[in-house]
Design an enzyme around this catalytic site. Sequence first.
Site, short mmCIF file in Angstrom:
data_model
loop_
_atom_site.label_atom_id
_atom_site.label_comp_id
_atom_site.label_asym_id
_atom_site.label_seq_id
_atom_site.Cartn_x
_atom_site.Cartn_y
_atom_site.Cartn_z
N ARG A 225 0.85 -1.18 0.00
CA ARG A 225 0.00 0.00 0.00
C ARG A 225 0.90 1.24 0.00
O ARG A 225 2.07 1.17 0.39
CB ARG A 225 -0.91 0.01 1.23
CG ARG A 225 -1.84 -1.19 1.36
CD ARG A 225 -2.66 -1.09 2.64
NE ARG A 225 -3.61 -2.20 2.78
CZ ARG A 225 -3.37 -3.32 3.46
NH1 ARG A 225 -2.20 -3.48 4.05
NH2 ARG A 225 -4.29 -4.26 3.55
N LYS A 250 -2.13 -1.73 8.06
CA LYS A 250 -3.56 -1.68 8.31
C LYS A 250 -3.94 -2.72 9.35
O LYS A 250 -3.56 -3.88 9.25
CB LYS A 250 -4.31 -1.93 6.99
CG LYS A 250 -5.80 -1.66 7.06
CD LYS A 250 -6.42 -1.79 5.68
CE LYS A 250 -7.91 -1.47 5.72
NZ LYS A 250 -8.53 -1.58 4.37
N HIS A 315 -2.58 2.07 -6.15
CA HIS A 315 -3.20 0.83 -5.70
C HIS A 315 -3.39 -0.15 -6.85
O HIS A 315 -3.51 -1.36 -6.62
CB HIS A 315 -4.53 1.11 -5.01
CG HIS A 315 -4.80 0.22 -3.85
ND1 HIS A 315 -4.06 0.24 -2.69
CD2 HIS A 315 -5.73 -0.76 -3.67
CE1 HIS A 315 -4.52 -0.67 -1.84
NE2 HIS A 315 -5.53 -1.29 -2.41
N ARG A 318 -0.64 -2.64 -6.76
CA ARG A 318 -0.86 -3.68 -5.75
C ARG A 318 -1.86 -4.72 -6.25
O ARG A 318 -1.64 -5.93 -6.12
CB ARG A 318 -1.37 -3.03 -4.46
CG ARG A 318 -1.76 -4.00 -3.35
CD ARG A 318 -2.11 -3.19 -2.09
NE ARG A 318 -2.95 -3.92 -1.16
CZ ARG A 318 -2.51 -4.69 -0.17
NH1 ARG A 318 -1.22 -4.85 0.00
NH2 ARG A 318 -3.36 -5.28 0.66
N HIS A 341 -4.21 -9.23 4.19
CA HIS A 341 -5.67 -9.23 4.28
C HIS A 341 -6.11 -10.00 5.53
O HIS A 341 -5.61 -11.09 5.81
CB HIS A 341 -6.29 -9.89 3.05
CG HIS A 341 -6.20 -9.04 1.82
ND1 HIS A 341 -6.35 -9.55 0.55
CD2 HIS A 341 -5.98 -7.71 1.66
CE1 HIS A 341 -6.23 -8.57 -0.33
NE2 HIS A 341 -6.01 -7.45 0.33
N TYR A 350 -9.62 -11.43 -6.43
CA TYR A 350 -8.68 -11.50 -7.55
C TYR A 350 -8.92 -12.71 -8.45
O TYR A 350 -8.46 -12.74 -9.58
CB TYR A 350 -7.23 -11.51 -7.01
CG TYR A 350 -6.88 -10.23 -6.30
CD1 TYR A 350 -6.74 -9.04 -7.00
CD2 TYR A 350 -6.72 -10.20 -4.91
CE1 TYR A 350 -6.45 -7.85 -6.34
CE2 TYR A 350 -6.43 -9.02 -4.25
CZ TYR A 350 -6.29 -7.85 -4.97
OH TYR A 350 -6.00 -6.67 -4.32
#
Length: 368
Positions: A225, A250, A315, A318, A341, A350
């Site tokens: 990120r 995050k 992004h 990524r 995640h 994805y």
Amino acid sequence: MKTIVLKNAVFEGLPVICLEFPYDFALKELVKTYPECQWSRKHKAWWVPYREDQLDELIQFFRGKVWLDYSQLKKIDIAKEFPNTIKLDVKTEKEMQSFIEWMRNKRYAESTIKTYSGALILFFSFLDNKELSEIENEDLAYFNTHYIIRRGFSASYQSQFINAVKLYFSIRQHKKLNPEIIYRPKKPKLLPNVLAKEEVKRILNAHKNLKHRTMLSLIYACGLRRSELLNLKFTDVDSNRGLLIVRQSKGKKDRVVPLSLKTVDLLREYYKFEQPTVYLFEGEKSGSRYSEGSLQKVLKSAIAKIGIKKPVTLHWLRHSYATHLLENGTDLRYIQEILGHKSSRTTEIYTHVTDNSIRRIKSPFDDL
């Protein structure tokens, strides 16, 4: 292909996006089918409400049908530019500061504190500094209808507002409002934007400046990120083990990302040339963190140099990294761990954009 030009405008005090094009009956009929598009007799223009995700939805809707020129479209902060609110009184201001301190003591992320406090300040000022203990469910519904919906705020913002209200009133006022009277919108399920490997290669090679090239390359090479890249310190690179340590990202989680030999070689070349003192990528002042705005300009400059017309963001690199890993046969569980995640459901998106899975589908048209 026909072209529609997107421009910012303000109609009756509300931010909107105008869709401009020479009169064309077929094009007009197509524009009318966009769910939120309206015709303004007063301004003689087609328009849609401005919100953060509106451009992405317009691009997806018109893809392959018309060319969208959004070069004149600027991003705006609706909360700052169109507040239509008054200043908080002293008592409410003091209460907000107490709530902010409570969140800090509970170790809420600064980004969450900023989001929640901003939403509550708008809410309280919109209600004209009404006594906090007297605020009821009807006030929530009124604010939702006449501020959030009317001004075209995104579904994400509406959910953040609901979360902020629930937290504040349960903790500070010791009473439960019922935000569920407000319809909590479903967040639009948009597919991640993915670049082809050749496009990524052109972007990463666009700059001759070693620092700029290394920053963009590391975002793609490790699926980082923007904030993760800028917060890296040179001590986070373990070149001997081929690992990059991403700290307190995050969700306040640390994680380890693999570094390829090619990436390690690039970082060694960069380090010898730049010799950073604290952060891996530093600003003009030694020891200072490279700014987000400058990093955005680095990508924008690269896109301009190679002539890609897509609205590429950092992004996207990524997203492309994750998709290309999946196409190369990497297990989804490892991709989830590398990307940081929390839920595997986030990573599974994805699978919907991988070329390998799509190309294996045989159209029944081929059997005719």
